[in-house]
Design a protein around this motif. Structure first.
Motif, PDB file in Angstrom:
ATOM      1  N   ARG A 230     -32.910 -25.344   9.748  1.00 24.62           N
ATOM      2  CA  ARG A 230     -33.432 -25.514  11.111  1.00 24.62           C
ATOM      3  C   ARG A 230     -33.300 -26.951  11.579  1.00 24.62           C
ATOM      4  N   ALA A 231     -33.553 -27.899  10.692  1.00 24.93           N
ATOM      5  CA  ALA A 231     -33.545 -29.310  11.076  1.00 24.93           C
ATOM      6  C   ALA A 231     -32.147 -29.792  11.442  1.00 24.93           C
ATOM      7  N   THR A 232     -31.143 -29.503  10.592  1.00 27.47           N
ATOM      8  CA  THR A 232     -29.778 -29.953  10.887  1.00 27.47           C
ATOM      9  C   THR A 232     -29.223 -29.243  12.107  1.00 27.47           C
ATOM     10  N   HIS A 233     -29.641 -27.984  12.315  1.00 24.86           N
ATOM     11  CA  HIS A 233     -29.212 -27.251  13.515  1.00 24.86           C
ATOM     12  C   HIS A 233     -29.769 -27.908  14.772  1.00 24.86           C
ATOM     13  N   ALA A 234     -31.070 -28.240  14.754  1.00 23.71           N
ATOM     14  CA  ALA A 234     -31.704 -28.861  15.922  1.00 23.71           C
ATOM     15  C   ALA A 234     -31.075 -30.211  16.235  1.00 23.71           C
ATOM     16  N   MET A 235     -30.778 -30.985  15.198  1.00 24.55           N
ATOM     17  CA  MET A 235     -30.190 -32.309  15.381  1.00 24.55           C
ATOM     18  C   MET A 235     -28.796 -32.200  15.992  1.00 24.55           C
ATOM     19  N   ALA A 236     -27.987 -31.266  15.475  1.00 28.01           N
ATOM     20  CA  ALA A 236     -26.631 -31.089  15.995  1.00 28.01           C
ATOM     21  C   ALA A 236     -26.662 -30.535  17.413  1.00 28.01           C
ATOM     22  N   LEU A 237     -27.589 -29.616  17.690  1.00 28.72           N
ATOM     23  CA  LEU A 237     -27.671 -29.002  19.020  1.00 28.72           C
ATOM     24  C   LEU A 237     -28.028 -30.033  20.078  1.00 28.72           C
ATOM     25  N   ASN A 238     -28.976 -30.912  19.772  1.00 24.82           N
ATOM     26  CA  ASN A 238     -29.363 -31.946  20.721  1.00 24.82           C
ATOM     27  C   ASN A 238     -28.199 -32.874  21.030  1.00 24.82           C
ATOM     28  N   GLN A 239     -27.445 -33.241  19.982  1.00 25.48           N
ATOM     29  CA  GLN A 239     -26.298 -34.125  20.171  1.00 25.48           C
ATOM     30  C   GLN A 239     -25.177 -33.420  20.924  1.00 25.48           C
ATOM     31  N   MET A 240     -24.962 -32.132  20.632  1.00 23.37           N
ATOM     32  CA  MET A 240     -23.893 -31.387  21.280  1.00 23.37           C
ATOM     33  C   MET A 240     -24.181 -31.168  22.766  1.00 23.37           C
ATOM     34  N   ARG A 241     -25.467 -31.044  23.094  1.00 24.75           N
ATOM     35  CA  ARG A 241     -25.853 -30.836  24.497  1.00 24.75           C
ATOM     36  C   ARG A 241     -25.820 -32.124  25.305  1.00 24.75           C
ATOM     37  N   GLY A 242     -25.586 -33.251  24.631  1.00 21.46           N
ATOM     38  CA  GLY A 242     -25.432 -34.507  25.359  1.00 21.46           C
ATOM     39  C   GLY A 242     -26.655 -35.385  25.373  1.00 21.46           C
ATOM     40  N   GLY A 243     -27.716 -35.017  24.610  1.00 15.03           N
ATOM     41  CA  GLY A 243     -28.905 -35.862  24.556  1.00 15.03           C
ATOM     42  C   GLY A 243     -28.581 -37.248  24.065  1.00 15.03           C
ATOM     43  N   TYR A 244     -27.722 -37.304  23.075  1.00 19.77           N
ATOM     44  CA  TYR A 244     -27.224 -38.550  22.505  1.00 19.77           C
ATOM     45  C   TYR A 244     -26.474 -39.361  23.560  1.00 19.77           C
ATOM     46  N   SER A 245     -25.554 -38.679  24.231  1.00 19.83           N
ATOM     47  CA  SER A 245     -24.675 -39.338  25.200  1.00 19.83           C
ATOM     48  C   SER A 245     -25.468 -39.904  26.370  1.00 19.83           C
ATOM     49  N   GLN A 246     -26.508 -39.182  26.807  1.00 19.01           N
ATOM     50  CA  GLN A 246     -27.314 -39.664  27.927  1.00 19.01           C
ATOM     51  C   GLN A 246     -27.972 -40.998  27.595  1.00 19.01           C
ATOM     52  N   ALA A 247     -28.451 -41.124  26.343  1.00 20.80           N
ATOM     53  CA  ALA A 247     -29.084 -42.380  25.929  1.00 20.80           C
ATOM     54  C   ALA A 247     -28.089 -43.530  25.995  1.00 20.80           C
ATOM     55  N   PHE A 248     -26.861 -43.294  25.520  1.00 23.01           N
ATOM     56  CA  PHE A 248     -25.851 -44.344  25.532  1.00 23.01           C
ATOM     57  C   PHE A 248     -25.349 -44.633  26.944  1.00 23.01           C
ATOM     58  N   ASP A 249     -25.230 -43.608  27.772  1.00 26.52           N
ATOM     59  CA  ASP A 249     -24.766 -43.808  29.145  1.00 26.52           C
ATOM     60  C   ASP A 249     -25.745 -44.681  29.930  1.00 26.52           C
ATOM     61  N   THR A 250     -27.044 -44.460  29.706  1.00 25.08           N
ATOM     62  CA  THR A 250     -28.060 -45.271  30.382  1.00 25.08           C
ATOM     63  C   THR A 250     -27.937 -46.739  29.973  1.00 25.08           C
ATOM     64  N   LEU A 251     -27.809 -46.973  28.662  1.00 26.25           N
ATOM     65  CA  LEU A 251     -27.632 -48.345  28.180  1.00 26.25           C
ATOM     66  C   LEU A 251     -26.357 -48.958  28.748  1.00 26.25           C
ATOM     67  N   ARG A 252     -25.303 -48.173  28.774  1.00 25.95           N
ATOM     68  CA  ARG A 252     -24.004 -48.662  29.246  1.00 25.95           C
ATOM     69  C   ARG A 252     -24.074 -49.086  30.711  1.00 25.95           C
ATOM     70  N   GLU A 253     -24.711 -48.281  31.547  1.00 26.57           N
ATOM     71  CA  GLU A 253     -24.810 -48.608  32.971  1.00 26.57           C
ATOM     72  C   GLU A 253     -25.573 -49.910  33.189  1.00 26.57           C
ATOM     73  N   GLU A 254     -26.650 -50.077  32.432  1.00 33.62           N
ATOM     74  CA  GLU A 254     -27.442 -51.301  32.584  1.00 33.62           C
ATOM     75  C   GLU A 254     -26.652 -52.526  32.121  1.00 33.62           C
ATOM     76  N   LEU A 255     -25.907 -52.377  31.037  1.00 33.08           N
ATOM     77  CA  LEU A 255     -25.102 -53.493  30.540  1.00 33.08           C
ATOM     78  C   LEU A 255     -23.961 -53.832  31.487  1.00 33.08           C
ATOM     79  N   LEU A 256     -23.343 -52.811  32.064  1.00 31.97           N
ATOM     80  CA  LEU A 256     -22.262 -53.049  33.022  1.00 31.97           C
ATOM     81  C   LEU A 256     -22.779 -53.816  34.244  1.00 31.97           C
TER      82      LEU A 256
END
Length: 468
Positions: free
Chosen positions: A144-170
């Protein structure tokens, strides 16, 4: 990496009642039309996307039926790969799969390489690189744990965090580089106080992601639990009891276990890697000495240490042995140690639970009275292990880093952020500050694939299965 030609592959494993064959590319629908005969008599090329069609796969030269199938149709760009796609659901016979693949290749498709469908999804902008890596993690998830972790990343939760940082840095970089155009006028567009506060906040967010790697990597690889203690306290018996099988050899002879034995058990949706180790004692036996060295290596790598002691011994002897064992163990930051008083089934008098409470208070580590032989209190032990790992971030959508590549990129980004803040405090010119912030951007963008070399892409996608 290129997106050339029309590809096809079996996307399901052998042995099932049904199989799925995927086709993607500019000519995907035409290739499928060459071998598919719809029951309606209509061509797939005349149908819209997101439709399902029943019919037959035939050998075009004879029109002989190979199988009755369902074909799912997807039109570009609204498909997994961003290209025209078709998926054929057929019966699971190896012969049928081979025949259908043979006909598709004769019609103009080629066999897809490992991960090539996901490569195309990435190159066509349907997903970023971190999401593509999450696809592989999703396929490999075993709890269950590895599934939840992969699902969150696959849905873009990871990417949203980086995109927010990227916009502020730009935004920061644009203001600093704008100052360069007005260097002769000594104009300042980026308020240095606000700049410092923003860099500090971004550094804090990157630091949070870095710290999450401890949980993410442990969950991904399995939580390491080292079972340690002197010889003959029941370490192998405990491992067998947790596994519910005789995995480790048990004997009354001290020093039976001379090497590390490792097995995995799923507890509360998380995999724990239990490591049965050689008993720690002074010995002249060369093989046993080697086993003891490996024991200390396992202790250093484990997240949780279960220190076993013989709970049937006289209290003074018991405390002395626990003290000796603890003196041999150097706990590192983040490690947890639990004292297990084993063999309580042999205790002639007294209350094992009270003894455990007293031992726990004396040595400053939680203690539990158990009997591995009679499975006494093992349910309390597994509950203790489950509660020792805070998995809430995995299920509430919080980004958790589990990929070593991502961790290394974040580490480099954190170092560049530190340099930028030091430069800001030292009143360095705008161009030097901008360079450090651009380095932060570079490392963040390697995670999502906005910057990626062919070597990195080849390394990532070579680990994918064919058909995904």
């Amino acid at each position: 990496m290129t997106v050339e030609g029309t590809i096809a592959a079996v996307a399901t494993g052998a042995g099932g009642a049904l199989s799925v064959i995927r086709i993607s590319g500019r000519e995907a629908i035409a290739v499928c039309d060459a071998v598919f005969r719809a029951a309606s008599g209509r061509k797939l090329s005349d149908q819209s996307g997101y439709t399902l069609h029943f019919g037959r796969i035939v050998a075009p030269e004879t029109e002989k039926t190979i199988d009755e199938v369902l074909v799912s149709l997807f039109r570009a760009p609204r498909s997994y790969t961003g290209e025209d796609m078709a998926e054929i659901s057929c019966h699971g016979s190896a012969y049928i799969r081979q025949e259908i693949m043979k006909r598709l290749i004769e019609a103009g498709a080629r066999q897809a390489g490992p991960g090539e469908f996901t490569v195309r999804a990435f190159l066509n902008g349907k997903i970023d690189l971190s999401q593509a890596e999450a696809v592989a993690d999703m396929i490999a998830s075993s709890d269950r744990a590895t599934h939840a972790m992969a699902l969150n990343q696959m849905r873009g939760g990871y990417s949203q965090a980086f995109d927010t940082l990227r916009e502020e840095l730009l935004h920061l970089v644009s203001l600093l580089e704008l100052e360069l155009d007005f260097s002769e006028e000594d104009v300042t567009f980026a308020d240095r106080g606000q700049l410092d506060a923003l860099l500090g906040r971004i550094a804090g967010e990157v630091g949070t992601l870095l710290r999450s790697f401890s949980l993410g990597n442990a969950v991904k690889t399995g939580i390491g639990v080292a079972i340690v203690g002197p010889p003959n306290v029941g370490k192998s018996t405990l491992l067998n009891a947790l596994l519910r099988e005789d995995r480790a050899m048990v004997s009354e002879i001290a020093g039976t276990t001379r090497d590390v034995i490792e097995e995995t058990v799923c507890i509360g949706g998380v995999h724990f890697r239990f490591i049965d180790t050689a008993g720690i004692r002074a010995t002249d036996d060369t093989l046993e000495q080697m086993g003891i060295r490996r024991t200390f290596s396992s202790i250093g790598k484990a997240r949780i240490i279960l220190l076993l002691a013989d709970g049937s011994e006289e209290r003074g002897t018991l405390c002395r042995r626990i003290e000796e064992s603890l003196s041999d163990i150097a706990l590192r930051t983040g490690q947890r140690l639990y004292i297990l008083l084993n063999k309580t089934d042999k205790t002639a008098s007294g209350d094992p639970e009270s003894l455990a409470d007293s031992i726990g208070s004396r040595f400053g580590h939680p203690a539990l009275a158990i009997s591995a032989k009679e499975n006494r209190n093992l349910d309390r032990l597994t509950d203790l292990l489950s509660r020792s790992i805070d998995t809430d971030p995995l299920y509430d959508g919080t980004p958790v880093v589990s990929n070593t590549r991502h961790y290394e990129a974040l580490l480099h980004a954190s170092e560049a952020l530190d340099r930028a803040r030091q430069g800001l405090h030292a009143a360095l010119p705008s161009d030097l500050l901008s360079q450090d912030i651009r380095e932060v951007l570079y490392h963040l963008e390697t995670i999502t694939g906005k910057i990626a070399t062919d070597d990195i892409l080849s390394e990532i996608f070579s680990k994918f299965c064919i058909g995904k």
